[in-house]
Design a protein around this motif. Sequence first.
Motif, PDB file in Angstrom:
ATOM      1  N   GLY A 145       0.778  -1.235   0.000  1.00  0.00           N
ATOM      2  CA  GLY A 145       0.000   0.000   0.000  1.00  0.00           C
ATOM      3  C   GLY A 145       0.807   1.280   0.000  1.00  0.00           C
ATOM      4  N   LYS A 146       2.136   1.203  -0.028  1.00  0.00           N
ATOM      5  CA  LYS A 146       2.981   2.393   0.016  1.00  0.00           C
ATOM      6  C   LYS A 146       3.850   2.449  -1.241  1.00  0.00           C
ATOM      7  N   GLU A 147       3.787   3.611  -1.937  1.00  0.00           N
ATOM      8  CA  GLU A 147       4.585   3.761  -3.153  1.00  0.00           C
ATOM      9  C   GLU A 147       6.058   3.900  -2.784  1.00  0.00           C
ATOM     10  N   VAL A 148       6.907   3.083  -3.447  1.00  0.00           N
ATOM     11  CA  VAL A 148       8.336   3.083  -3.128  1.00  0.00           C
ATOM     12  C   VAL A 148       9.201   3.482  -4.330  1.00  0.00           C
ATOM     13  N   GLY A 149       8.574   3.724  -5.479  1.00  0.00           N
ATOM     14  CA  GLY A 149       9.358   4.125  -6.647  1.00  0.00           C
ATOM     15  C   GLY A 149       8.531   4.080  -7.914  1.00  0.00           C
ATOM     16  N   LYS A 150       9.178   4.478  -9.036  1.00  0.00           N
ATOM     17  CA  LYS A 150       8.531   4.441 -10.350  1.00  0.00           C
ATOM     18  C   LYS A 150       9.493   3.819 -11.348  1.00  0.00           C
ATOM     19  N   THR A 151       8.925   3.178 -12.349  1.00  0.00           N
ATOM     20  CA  THR A 151       9.760   2.595 -13.404  1.00  0.00           C
ATOM     21  C   THR A 151      10.149   3.680 -14.398  1.00  0.00           C
ATOM     22  N   PRO A 152      11.367   3.574 -14.975  1.00  0.00           N
ATOM     23  CA  PRO A 152      12.414   2.561 -14.729  1.00  0.00           C
ATOM     24  C   PRO A 152      13.194   2.877 -13.447  1.00  0.00           C
ATOM     25  N   LEU A 153      13.546   1.843 -12.712  1.00  0.00           N
ATOM     26  CA  LEU A 153      14.263   2.012 -11.460  1.00  0.00           C
ATOM     27  C   LEU A 153      15.754   2.249 -11.718  1.00  0.00           C
ATOM     28  N   LYS A 154      16.335   3.179 -10.940  1.00  0.00           N
ATOM     29  CA  LYS A 154      17.771   3.431 -11.042  1.00  0.00           C
ATOM     30  C   LYS A 154      18.558   2.418 -10.218  1.00  0.00           C
ATOM     31  N   GLU A 155      17.934   1.916  -9.145  1.00  0.00           N
ATOM     32  CA  GLU A 155      18.577   0.914  -8.302  1.00  0.00           C
ATOM     33  C   GLU A 155      17.513   0.017  -7.683  1.00  0.00           C
ATOM     34  N   SER A 156      17.938  -1.101  -7.162  1.00  0.00           N
ATOM     35  CA  SER A 156      17.000  -2.056  -6.571  1.00  0.00           C
ATOM     36  C   SER A 156      16.318  -1.449  -5.353  1.00  0.00           C
ATOM     37  N   GLU A 167       2.118  -4.065  -6.052  1.00  0.00           N
ATOM     38  CA  GLU A 167       1.198  -3.490  -7.030  1.00  0.00           C
ATOM     39  C   GLU A 167       1.983  -2.614  -7.991  1.00  0.00           C
ATOM     40  N   VAL A 168       1.609  -2.700  -9.268  1.00  0.00           N
ATOM     41  CA  VAL A 168       2.183  -1.828 -10.298  1.00  0.00           C
ATOM     42  C   VAL A 168       1.019  -1.111 -10.966  1.00  0.00           C
ATOM     43  N   ALA A 169       1.019   0.212 -10.892  1.00  0.00           N
ATOM     44  CA  ALA A 169      -0.136   0.977 -11.370  1.00  0.00           C
ATOM     45  C   ALA A 169       0.302   2.168 -12.208  1.00  0.00           C
ATOM     46  N   LEU A 170      -0.438   2.408 -13.284  1.00  0.00           N
ATOM     47  CA  LEU A 170      -0.214   3.566 -14.151  1.00  0.00           C
ATOM     48  C   LEU A 170      -1.563   4.025 -14.684  1.00  0.00           C
ATOM     49  N   MET A 171      -1.816   5.314 -14.588  1.00  0.00           N
ATOM     50  CA  MET A 171      -3.096   5.862 -15.017  1.00  0.00           C
ATOM     51  C   MET A 171      -3.386   5.495 -16.477  1.00  0.00           C
TER      52      MET A 171
END
Length: 461
Positions: A145-156, A167-171
Motif C-alpha cells: 500500500g505504500k509507493e516506493v518508486g517508479k519505473t524505470p528504477l535506477k537501483e533495486s 502493485e504496479v499501477a499507471l493511469m
Amino acid sequence: MKLKVTASSFLLQILLITILIFHLFPSYQTYAEKEEKLQEADNRFLRGVEFFNDGEYSAALAEFQWSYNLKPHYAVLYNIAVCYVKLGKYAEALKYFKDYIEKGGSKITPEKKKQVDDEIAYVKSLTGNLNVATNIDGAAIIIDGKEVGKTPLKESIPVSAGTHLLEVALMGYMPVKEEITIATGTTIEKSYILTKDIRTAQVTITSTAPHSTVLIDGREMGKSPWSGKVSVGEHEIIIKAPGYRDEKRQVVLHPDEEREIEVDMEISGKPGKITINSNIQGADVFLEQQNIGMIPLKSHKVPAGIYHLSISKEGYKSWEGDISVREGGHTKVELKMDKLSGKFSPVYFSISTGIAIAAGVAGATLGYFALQKEKEFNDFPDHLKEQGTGDMAALQEKYNNLAEEGKKLSKAADICIAIAGVTGVTSIFLAFFTQFKKPESKATINISATSGLSINSTWRF
C-alpha cells in the motif's frame, strides 16, 4: 527656544506610529508562530523518547515523525530509523539511516558514522532486493500500500524479508497485483506488460452558460448538458461558450464510477444584466431553453447578445420572444401574465375528430361487406335450383353461415357509425370551446445601456 507642536504635526506623528506598529505586527506574529512550532517540535521529541524507553515503538515513531515535520533536524532521522528496526520494518529503517548520513554530513562524528554504517550493514542482512520493469515508463511501484518508486528504477528497492503485496499501477492502464515472498540477501526480478484499461465511468457535465460545448481531451463531445461513457483514468475537460471564458477541469475517473460535473462559467468582458418582474410570482424563466431561475429574477448576468427568452407557469398564458442585452447594460422585462381561459386544448378536438373520421370509414367499409353478404344470402335459393338438391345438410349449413356473417357485419357497421356520430357531435361541441390560437401574455421591455440611452417597447407573442 521652545518647539511648538501643532495639531497637524501631532496627528502626523500618531499616524506614523500606527503605521509602524501595523508594519511590525505581522513580523512579530510570524515570529511567535515559529517559536510555537519549534516548542511543539521539542515537546514531541521528548515525548517520543519517553515512549521509546517504555517500549512503545509505534507511538515513539509517530512523535519523532511529527517532530521532524515541525523542525527538520537530521538527528531525528536516526531515531526514526531505530524505531523502524524495533518494529521489524527493516527496509524503512534502511531508508532513514541513509537519509541521516546524507543530511547530517560532516556534522556526524566519525565514531557515530561508523556505528550507523554497522547498523546499515545489519539491516541490509535482514532485507532482500526487488527489481521491477514495465513496458511503459512511469508506472508506480507499490509495496503493502505504500509507493516506493517508479519505473524505470535506477537501483533495486530494499524490501524487508517476508511476504508482501506488490502493485504496479499507471493511469490509463490495468493495474497489476501480485503477492511476493522475499528472503534475506536475495534479489527478485519482476517484469510486467501493462495493457490499456478499457473500463469506463459514466460522466454527466452541465454548465451555467447557454450553448456550452463540452470537450474531453481536446475532442468535442456535444452540448451541455452532456452525458456519456468515458474511459477510466485522467482526463482534461474544457467547457466553451460564446461570451464566456473557457473553463478547464482535470479529473481522474475510476471504473464504474458515476461522476457529475457542474461548471460555473465566468463571463468574459463586461456583462449585461436581465431583470424580470411580473404580476405572477414563481413563473419559470428559460433563456435559450435553459432554466435560469424564477420570477422575480434580479440582475441575472449574461454576456452581451440576443437571447430567446420564454416564461411559463401552469394555469397562465406563457410568453416568449427575443431580447437584446447590451454590454454593461440592463434589460428589464415587465410581464403581465393572464390566466388561461376555460377553453379546451386543441389536442382534444384533434383526437375527437380523428376518432370520428376513423369510425366513419370503418362503418362504411363494414356496411359495404354486410350488403354483399345480404345479396349472396338472397340469391342462395336461385343457386340451389341451378345446382340441384345435392347434399342438403351441407347446403343448409352454408345458408345459415351466410345469415350469421351478415348479421355480424351489419352489427359492427352500426357500432362504428354510432361511434362516428357521437365523436362527430363532440368535435362540433369542442370547436366552439377550443383555444386554437396560442395563449399570449403581454410584456414591456426596457433596454438600458451604460450611456443612459434606452428604448421602451411593448411586444405581443
